[in-house]
Design a protein around this motif. Structure first.
Motif, PDB file in Angstrom:
ATOM      1  N   SER A 182       0.833  -1.201   0.000  1.00 28.04           N
ATOM      2  CA  SER A 182       0.000   0.000   0.000  1.00 28.04           C
ATOM      3  C   SER A 182       0.869   1.252   0.000  1.00 28.04           C
ATOM      4  O   SER A 182       1.601   1.513   0.957  1.00 28.04           O
ATOM      5  CB  SER A 182      -0.900  -0.010   1.245  1.00 28.04           C
ATOM      6  N   GLU A 184      -0.165   4.328   0.266  1.00 28.30           N
ATOM      7  CA  GLU A 184      -0.635   5.227   1.335  1.00 28.30           C
ATOM      8  C   GLU A 184      -0.047   4.810   2.685  1.00 28.30           C
ATOM      9  O   GLU A 184       0.432   5.650   3.452  1.00 28.30           O
ATOM     10  CB  GLU A 184      -2.177   5.213   1.431  1.00 28.30           C
ATOM     11  N   ALA A 185      -0.077   3.507   2.970  1.00 27.88           N
ATOM     12  CA  ALA A 185       0.430   3.033   4.271  1.00 27.88           C
ATOM     13  C   ALA A 185       1.941   3.257   4.377  1.00 27.88           C
ATOM     14  O   ALA A 185       2.453   3.601   5.453  1.00 27.88           O
ATOM     15  CB  ALA A 185       0.095   1.553   4.444  1.00 27.88           C
ATOM     16  N   ILE A 187       3.633   5.685   2.869  1.00 22.72           N
ATOM     17  CA  ILE A 187       3.817   7.138   3.054  1.00 22.72           C
ATOM     18  C   ILE A 187       3.534   7.520   4.519  1.00 22.72           C
ATOM     19  O   ILE A 187       4.279   8.286   5.142  1.00 22.72           O
ATOM     20  CB  ILE A 187       2.927   7.946   2.069  1.00 22.72           C
ATOM     21  N   LYS A 188       2.479   6.946   5.103  1.00 24.01           N
ATOM     22  CA  LYS A 188       2.127   7.226   6.502  1.00 24.01           C
ATOM     23  C   LYS A 188       3.265   6.754   7.437  1.00 24.01           C
ATOM     24  O   LYS A 188       3.675   7.482   8.345  1.00 24.01           O
ATOM     25  CB  LYS A 188       0.807   6.501   6.841  1.00 24.01           C
ATOM     26  N   ARG A 260      -2.208  -3.615   0.979  1.00 26.02           N
ATOM     27  CA  ARG A 260      -3.474  -2.861   0.887  1.00 26.02           C
ATOM     28  C   ARG A 260      -4.566  -3.561   1.682  1.00 26.02           C
ATOM     29  O   ARG A 260      -5.374  -2.922   2.320  1.00 26.02           O
ATOM     30  CB  ARG A 260      -3.898  -2.771  -0.585  1.00 26.02           C
TER      31      ARG A 260
END
Ligand code: 13P
Ligand code: SF4
Length: 317
Positions: A182, A184-185, A187-188, A260
């Motif tokens: 993922s 997004e994960a 980047i977080k 994801r």
């Protein structure tokens, strides 16, 4: 706590290895305990090199079927064991021989380069094999005008195309583990661990590769964490490799990149993880399941693998 049964399996495996002149070759995606009892641990290239040159009578492959088949192709006179015959590979499954023959016919005049993550039949249709450790160098070793078919991993193919700028037609296959990371994960995680470096396997999708500090095969990622001065890494490949990273540099932090699909939350390869200590014990004891490859296929598949090994040796890989 380690159970008595587990300890018995380990000591019996060690005894039978000696008695039967067997070696255990393990991929970095195996569990840590299996990596620790193996005679040799490596990535796909190093494991092929080891399978091609050893004095054992039996090779037990702690990995998946295409790896055991490659060992059989390189050492047809040896007995090759795979402790769980269902240890397949979604990437190898994404390229069927009948469809691939048509793909080659539809794209004539091209040199066929295939990743070792393929069945023996696909290798038999190929000119050169490659792994993620040598794909760029193998393509670059060919004359610039040579046109190429690359299969089966579209992400690795895309990575090789960007690195070499060559005329490459790419098969549309993927690995379900590496494709699932993922963005997004990651980047977080990077925001929460600002000093961490993101290290990525080239089988990952382009957006994940784009935010990488370093891209490489499992052995290249391991070497990077050995020499790089950072203390923290977000690791976007199967987390089995973290076992070796921790052994090399236990003081550093390694965060597995999440997939994801948050229901599982881990990025383990379910095929790799089918191999257990008990199954290794049973396979050595019964000398089953054995991997056999049709003789004609062995002869045809030896050529591309040998060509890969020759080019790799010449380039010092
Ligand atoms: P390497 O061993 O070439 O890094 O490949 C990773 C992989 O997916 C093996 O199944
Ligand atoms: Fe196949 Fe992917 Fe598992 Fe490797 S990690 S064995 S490429 S499914």
């Amino acid at each position: 706590m380690i159970s008595q049964k587990f300890t018995d399996f380990v000591s019996e495996i060690k005894r039978m290895k000696k008695e039967k002149n067997a070696i255990i070759l393990a991929h970095y995606y195996q569990t840590g305990d299996i990596q620790d009892i193996a005679d040799f641990v490596g990535d796909s290239l190093a494991l092929s090199q080891k399978a091609a040159s050893n004095n054992a009578d039996i090779i037990l492959f702690a990995g998946v079927k295409f790896m055991a088949e490659t060992a059989k192709i390189l050492a047809p006179d040896k007995k090759v064991l795979l402790p769980d015959i269902n240890a397949g590979c979604s990437l190898a499954d994404s390229c069927k021989a009948k469809d691939f023959k048509k793909f080659i016919n539809d794209n004539p005049g091209r040199t066929v380069i295939t990743y070792v993550n393929t069945t023996a039949e696909i290798k038999a249709l190929s000119d050169i094999s490659c792994t993620s450790s040598n794909a760029v160098q193998i393509v670059n070793s060919l004359p610039p005008e040579e046109k190429i078919i690359f299969a089966p991993d579209r992400n690795l193919g895309n990575y090789v195309l960007n690195k070499t700028g060559r005329d490459i037609v790419i098969w549309n296959g993927t690995c379900h583990v590496h494709e699932e990371f993922s963005l997004e994960a990651i980047i977080k995680l990077k925001e929460e661990n600002k000093e961490a470096k993101v290290i990525v396997h080239p089988e990952c999708e382009l957006p994940v590769r784009m935010i990488a500090d370093f891209i490489g095969s499992t052995s290249a990622l391991l070497s990077f964490t050995k020499i790089d001065p950072s203390d923290c890494y977000i690791v976007a490949t199967e987390p089995g490799i973290i076992h070796q990273m921790k052994k090399e540099n236990p003081q550093k932090t390694y965060i597995p990149a999440p997939p994801r699909d948050s229901t599982c939350g881990c990025s383990e390869c379910n095929f790799m993880k089918l191999i257990t200590m008990e199954k290794i014990y049973r396979a050595l004891k019964t000398e089953k399941p054995e991997i056999n490859v049709n003789k004609k296929i062995i002869t045809a598949a030896q050529k591309p693998i040998q060509r890969m090994l020759e080019i790799s040796e010449r380039l010092g890989l």
